[in-house]
Design a protein around this motif. Structure first.
Motif, PDB file in Angstrom:
ATOM      1  N   CYS A 173      -3.539   2.801  -2.210  1.00  0.00           N
ATOM      2  CA  CYS A 173      -2.833   1.784  -1.250  1.00  0.00           C
ATOM      3  C   CYS A 173      -1.401   2.246  -1.026  1.00  0.00           C
ATOM      4  O   CYS A 173      -0.943   2.397  -2.007  1.00  0.00           O
ATOM      5  CB  CYS A 173      -3.051   0.509  -1.809  1.00  0.00           C
TER       6      CYS A 173
ATOM      7  N   CYS B 228       1.839  -4.180  -1.386  1.00  0.00           N
ATOM      8  CA  CYS B 228       1.110  -5.334  -1.214  1.00  0.00           C
ATOM      9  C   CYS B 228       0.976  -6.458  -2.128  1.00  0.00           C
ATOM     10  O   CYS B 228       0.130  -7.222  -2.129  1.00  0.00           O
ATOM     11  CB  CYS B 228      -0.387  -5.014  -0.724  1.00  0.00           C
TER      12      CYS B 228
ATOM     13  N   HIS C 255      -2.347  -3.594   3.619  1.00  0.00           N
ATOM     14  CA  HIS C 255      -2.566  -2.703   2.794  1.00  0.00           C
ATOM     15  C   HIS C 255      -2.586  -1.502   3.440  1.00  0.00           C
ATOM     16  O   HIS C 255      -2.396  -1.354   4.940  1.00  0.00           O
ATOM     17  CB  HIS C 255      -3.827  -2.740   2.115  1.00  0.00           C
TER      18      HIS C 255
END
Ligand SMILES: [Cu+2]
Length: 360
Positions: A288, A292, A253
């Protein structure tokens, strides 16, 4: 040599960190998204999924403006539709933004203008119609020295402030507070080991989101903009040096806070360090920033900067304790009013609530 000179000039023209920090990657906001906060943070009972069930939001005492629920300011710590960098609230952020706005960008603009002018002159003045017999010169020492030296000087002019900024970034002052940040698919968890505090932080879904479960509190404007508001904010004290130890427990992340000039990869099995010192109390949002997985876009970050006294209240409300003090009774869901009582009394006044189940 000529090719290398042009390549360096073009590379310098494209050398800008703007793309890495612009709010374009964040969800676009309408001007009403973070407008006047709603006083009543309680959404309607029931949901489309569970129309008959009482909404858990009704049973949670959220006081907008209290510690952990301070009201965000539109345009500060969040994208507001402008092109360019968000306003910066850390020393590193201010230095980097000044470097970008008053050095890199003008330099790139000047280089681009000169290159454009040279091209236009070459196209017009040396076109075939105006020059039926072209020059047979193969080189010119003076020009070759110039187009070698000028790019070198440009790169040196960029490198010196750039390396100075890197040095400031990686030589932080001694930390007043350490926060361990862990990225998960798809939420963040925070741990303040010196304070006995650890908790998870999930994005708040919209009231009309069919995937929101009945036991999930819905987002309100008091929480923050859509896709950026979270149920449990990280709270840090204003004016203190906060060290972030960043890692992940599944995939890579990235812990990114544009208004703090922070973008730190969170790698499983590795600890990375970054830091921030924010003087202005307020609510700041990030996301983030490493692809991911399926819900990568739904794991925002929200950090509330508050006074040291209110930070102590928040620590107590999370069941933690100030260093050297005895641990308080845990309470992870409600917050106490900001201005009414001492930290200990405020923590004691917080009503207990049932813990929320895992939400994905
Ligand atoms: Cu992620």
């Amino acid at each position: 040599m000529r090719l290398i000179g042009w390549a360096i000039a073009l590379a310098a023209a494209g050398l800008t960190p703007a793309a890495a920090q612009t709010p374009a990657s964040a969800p676009s906001q309408t001007s009403s998204a973070a407008s006047t906060p709603s006083v009543n943070a309680t959404p309607p009972a029931g949901t489309a999924q569970n129309p008959g069930q009482p909404d858990v939001a009704q049973s949670i005492a959220i006081v907008p403006g209290s510690v952990g629920h301070a009201l965000p300011t539109p345009g500060i710590g969040q994208p507001d539709g402008r092109k360019g960098l968000q306003d910066q609230f850390t020393p590193i952020g201010r230095e980097a933004a000044n470097f970008h706005d008053y050095w890199l960008l003008p330099l790139c603009a000047i280089i681009s203008a000169i290159v454009l002018i040279l091209m236009v002159v070459a196209i017009v003045r040396f076109r075939r119609g105006a020059n039926p017999v072209p020059s047979r010169n193969s080189h010119n020492t003076t020009i070759e020295v110039i187009w070698t030296l000028v790019p070198v000087l440009i790169l040196v002019a960029i490198a010196i402030p750039s390396i100075r900024l890197l040095r400031h970034t990686y030589t932080p002052p001694p930390a007043d507070l350490t926060v361990k940040v862990t990225g998960h698919q798809w939420y963040w968890s925070y741990e303040l080991p010196d304070y006995g505090v650890s908790f998870d932080s999930y994005m708040l879904k919209e009231a009309n989101d069919p995937t929101r479960q009945a036991n999930q509190r819905a987002r309100t404007d008091a929480d923050g903009p859509p896709l950026l508001a979270v149920d449990n904010r990280l709270v840090i004290p204003a004016g203190k040096v906060v060290k972030f130890i960043v890692t992940a427990d599944d995939v890579i992340h990235s812990f990114a806070m544009p208004s703090f000039w922070i973008k730190q990869d969170a790698n499983p099995g590795q600890l990375h360090e970054t830091w921030a010192k924010v003087d202005r109390p307020g609510v700041y949002f990030g996301q983030c920033s490493e692809l991911c997985g399926a819900r990568h876009g739904f794991m925002p970050i929200s950090i509330e900067v508050t006074s040291p006294a209110q930070f102590a209240q928040w620590v107590a409300s999370k069941g933690g304790h100030m260093p050297g003090a005895a641990p308080a009774a845990p309470d992870s869901t409600a917050a106490s009013p900001v201005s009414t009582a001492s930290p200990a009394a405020a923590a004691a006044a917080v009503p207990a609530a049932a813990p929320l189940p895992l939400r994905i």
